[in-house]
Design a protein around this motif. Sequence first.
Motif, PDB file in Angstrom:
ATOM      1  N   LYS A   1      58.580  50.204  38.257  1.00  0.00           N
ATOM      2  CA  LYS A   1      59.201  49.156  39.060  1.00  0.00           C
ATOM      3  C   LYS A   1      58.174  48.095  39.468  1.00  0.00           C
ATOM      4  N   VAL A   2      57.010  48.539  39.967  1.00  0.00           N
ATOM      5  CA  VAL A   2      55.974  47.598  40.407  1.00  0.00           C
ATOM      6  C   VAL A   2      55.454  46.786  39.230  1.00  0.00           C
ATOM      7  N   LEU A   3      55.209  47.453  38.105  1.00  0.00           N
ATOM      8  CA  LEU A   3      54.702  46.751  36.925  1.00  0.00           C
ATOM      9  C   LEU A   3      55.699  45.705  36.440  1.00  0.00           C
ATOM     10  N   ALA A   4      56.982  46.059  36.425  1.00  0.00           N
ATOM     11  CA  ALA A   4      58.006  45.101  35.990  1.00  0.00           C
ATOM     12  C   ALA A   4      58.081  43.903  36.932  1.00  0.00           C
ATOM     13  N   GLU A   5      57.991  44.160  38.242  1.00  0.00           N
ATOM     14  CA  GLU A   5      58.038  43.069  39.219  1.00  0.00           C
ATOM     15  C   GLU A   5      56.857  42.122  39.035  1.00  0.00           C
ATOM     16  N   GLU A   6      55.678  42.675  38.877  1.00  0.00           N
ATOM     17  CA  GLU A   6      54.488  41.841  38.722  1.00  0.00           C
ATOM     18  C   GLU A   6      54.488  41.103  37.383  1.00  0.00           C
ATOM     19  N   TRP A   7      54.979  41.745  36.336  1.00  0.00           N
ATOM     20  CA  TRP A   7      55.002  41.120  35.010  1.00  0.00           C
ATOM     21  C   TRP A   7      55.877  39.870  35.001  1.00  0.00           C
ATOM     22  N   THR A   8      56.993  39.910  35.709  1.00  0.00           N
ATOM     23  CA  THR A   8      57.889  38.750  35.719  1.00  0.00           C
ATOM     24  C   THR A   8      57.271  37.555  36.448  1.00  0.00           C
ATOM     25  N   GLN A   9      56.246  37.796  37.260  1.00  0.00           N
ATOM     26  CA  GLN A   9      55.605  36.714  38.022  1.00  0.00           C
ATOM     27  C   GLN A   9      54.199  36.399  37.507  1.00  0.00           C
TER      28      GLN A   9
ATOM     29  N   PRO B   1      42.998  52.121  24.286  1.00  0.00           N
ATOM     30  CA  PRO B   1      44.402  52.385  23.930  1.00  0.00           C
ATOM     31  C   PRO B   1      45.323  52.706  25.098  1.00  0.00           C
ATOM     32  N   THR B   2      44.776  53.193  26.216  1.00  0.00           N
ATOM     33  CA  THR B   2      45.611  53.563  27.364  1.00  0.00           C
ATOM     34  C   THR B   2      44.881  53.179  28.648  1.00  0.00           C
ATOM     35  N   PRO B   3      45.585  53.182  29.760  1.00  0.00           N
ATOM     36  CA  PRO B   3      44.883  53.044  31.044  1.00  0.00           C
ATOM     37  C   PRO B   3      43.872  54.174  31.215  1.00  0.00           C
ATOM     38  N   ILE B   4      42.939  53.992  32.131  1.00  0.00           N
ATOM     39  CA  ILE B   4      41.923  55.019  32.380  1.00  0.00           C
ATOM     40  C   ILE B   4      42.052  55.603  33.782  1.00  0.00           C
ATOM     41  N   ALA B   5      43.029  55.140  34.574  1.00  0.00           N
ATOM     42  CA  ALA B   5      43.188  55.627  35.939  1.00  0.00           C
ATOM     43  C   ALA B   5      44.501  55.106  36.502  1.00  0.00           C
ATOM     44  N   MET B   6      44.890  55.643  37.652  1.00  0.00           N
ATOM     45  CA  MET B   6      46.035  55.097  38.380  1.00  0.00           C
ATOM     46  C   MET B   6      45.632  53.786  39.051  1.00  0.00           C
ATOM     47  N   VAL B   7      46.581  52.878  39.140  1.00  0.00           N
ATOM     48  CA  VAL B   7      46.286  51.563  39.704  1.00  0.00           C
ATOM     49  C   VAL B   7      47.268  51.209  40.805  1.00  0.00           C
ATOM     50  N   GLY B   8      46.783  50.487  41.801  1.00  0.00           N
ATOM     51  CA  GLY B   8      47.652  49.970  42.851  1.00  0.00           C
ATOM     52  C   GLY B   8      48.217  48.618  42.467  1.00  0.00           C
ATOM     53  N   ARG B   9      49.135  48.127  43.266  1.00  0.00           N
ATOM     54  CA  ARG B   9      49.758  46.830  42.997  1.00  0.00           C
ATOM     55  C   ARG B   9      48.719  45.713  42.959  1.00  0.00           C
ATOM     56  N   GLU B  10      47.696  45.809  43.814  1.00  0.00           N
ATOM     57  CA  GLU B  10      46.703  44.733  43.890  1.00  0.00           C
ATOM     58  C   GLU B  10      45.949  44.574  42.566  1.00  0.00           C
ATOM     59  N   ALA B  11      45.609  45.680  41.923  1.00  0.00           N
ATOM     60  CA  ALA B  11      44.907  45.601  40.640  1.00  0.00           C
ATOM     61  C   ALA B  11      45.822  45.046  39.556  1.00  0.00           C
ATOM     62  N   ILE B  12      47.095  45.446  39.565  1.00  0.00           N
ATOM     63  CA  ILE B  12      48.048  44.902  38.596  1.00  0.00           C
ATOM     64  C   ILE B  12      48.200  43.398  38.808  1.00  0.00           C
ATOM     65  N   HIS B  13      48.310  42.998  40.059  1.00  0.00           N
ATOM     66  CA  HIS B  13      48.452  41.569  40.365  1.00  0.00           C
ATOM     67  C   HIS B  13      47.228  40.790  39.874  1.00  0.00           C
ATOM     68  N   ALA B  14      46.031  41.346  40.091  1.00  0.00           N
ATOM     69  CA  ALA B  14      44.811  40.671  39.650  1.00  0.00           C
ATOM     70  C   ALA B  14      44.780  40.527  38.133  1.00  0.00           C
ATOM     71  N   ALA B  15      45.189  41.578  37.420  1.00  0.00           N
ATOM     72  CA  ALA B  15      45.193  41.522  35.959  1.00  0.00           C
ATOM     73  C   ALA B  15      46.120  40.434  35.445  1.00  0.00           C
ATOM     74  N   LEU B  16      47.160  40.146  36.223  1.00  0.00           N
ATOM     75  CA  LEU B  16      48.146  39.148  35.807  1.00  0.00           C
ATOM     76  C   LEU B  16      47.923  37.786  36.444  1.00  0.00           C
ATOM     77  N   HIS B  17      46.914  37.688  37.335  1.00  0.00           N
ATOM     78  CA  HIS B  17      46.569  36.423  37.975  1.00  0.00           C
ATOM     79  C   HIS B  17      45.046  36.303  38.058  1.00  0.00           C
ATOM     80  N   PRO B  18      44.378  36.216  36.909  1.00  0.00           N
ATOM     81  CA  PRO B  18      42.906  36.163  36.914  1.00  0.00           C
ATOM     82  C   PRO B  18      42.396  34.879  37.561  1.00  0.00           C
ATOM     83  N   LYS B  19      41.233  34.988  38.173  1.00  0.00           N
ATOM     84  CA  LYS B  19      40.624  33.820  38.805  1.00  0.00           C
ATOM     85  C   LYS B  19      39.990  32.922  37.750  1.00  0.00           C
TER      86      LYS B  19
END
Length: 347
Positions: free
Chosen positions: A186-194, A280-298
């Motif tokens: 759910k979190v990944l889908a929400e962040e991906w759309t934005q 090939p895969t993630p290496i750890a569990m991630v919080g919303r903040e890390a997902i957001h950063a990956a999708l909104h790089p500085k």
Amino acid sequence: MRKLSIAFMSGCLFLAIAVAVLFWMQREVLEQPLQVDGEYLLNVPAGSTPNGLLLQLQQQGVLHGAFWLRLSWRLQGHVQPLHTGEYQLSPAMNVAQLLEKWRVGDILQYRVTLVEGWNFKQVRTALAQQEKLQHTLGEVSDSELMRQLDQANVHPEGRFFPDTYNFIRGQTDLDILRQANQRLQKVLAEEWTQRADDLPYRNPDEALVMASIIEKETGVAHERDEIAGVFIRRLGLGMLLQTDPTVIYGMGERYRGKITRADLRQPTPYNTYVIAGLPPTPIAMVGREAIHAALHPKAGKSLYFVARGDGSHVFSNTLAEHNKAVREYQLKRRADYRSSPAPVTAQ
């Protein structure tokens, strides 16, 4: 006629006395204190009925008048089955308060916390240590576990959202993982759309892989988008990511707290000093903040970063600047050097 009148009055009197006795008995049994020493946990398995539990408690000496209590429960019109779980009782409670707990389903809840940056092995260990969970996954492989979550052929790493999850006695370890997996989706889908424009990811899964690298590289909140920017620029230029957390993950049990030059040269699917692009895969569990950063790089020009030793990093635009930072912060490490932020001390 007189005899009928007397009989009618006698009947009414008898009925009034019976009703009075009934209410008196109900009041007595409802107001009786529970006979328990200290805190008492009453386990209510699935399918339990008030009748059976009241008889059980009477046999254990916790209360008396089970017959009247069952009658009182029925007269109050309760028809729903009891909520499964544990009810916490105490000497300060009376029977009426116990029945109210049953009515509203005031079940004792427990908590398990899944932490950002944990790998899936750590997640399984944390769940296995929860005594109140029903353990169903002890001998189940990771692949079979994911199949039970309707995620067949999906690697489990990074597929669960780090958070604190409440549960009651009788729930299973798979129940918790299902919640965490659905929350991650759910979190990944929400962040991906934005997401920002012009990102190098072909799908949300690749963004999740990047987020896991960011999660492991820093716990400093304001650095996450800057680290994302470095990695995305490196991908755009065809440079190797060269990030140590992926090397460590690829080493698995071989990692003993230190990476050698030989480790950096050893090919694994996760060694980003050797492979191009993302692992090939993630290496750890991630919080919303890390997902957001990956999708909104500085935005910026930095292509390198090195740990200062206090959990934060120095960012550099050129290799010369980077090498200078390495000499200052890596080759002359401070005595209290740490690659991650210091733990927060509880106040």
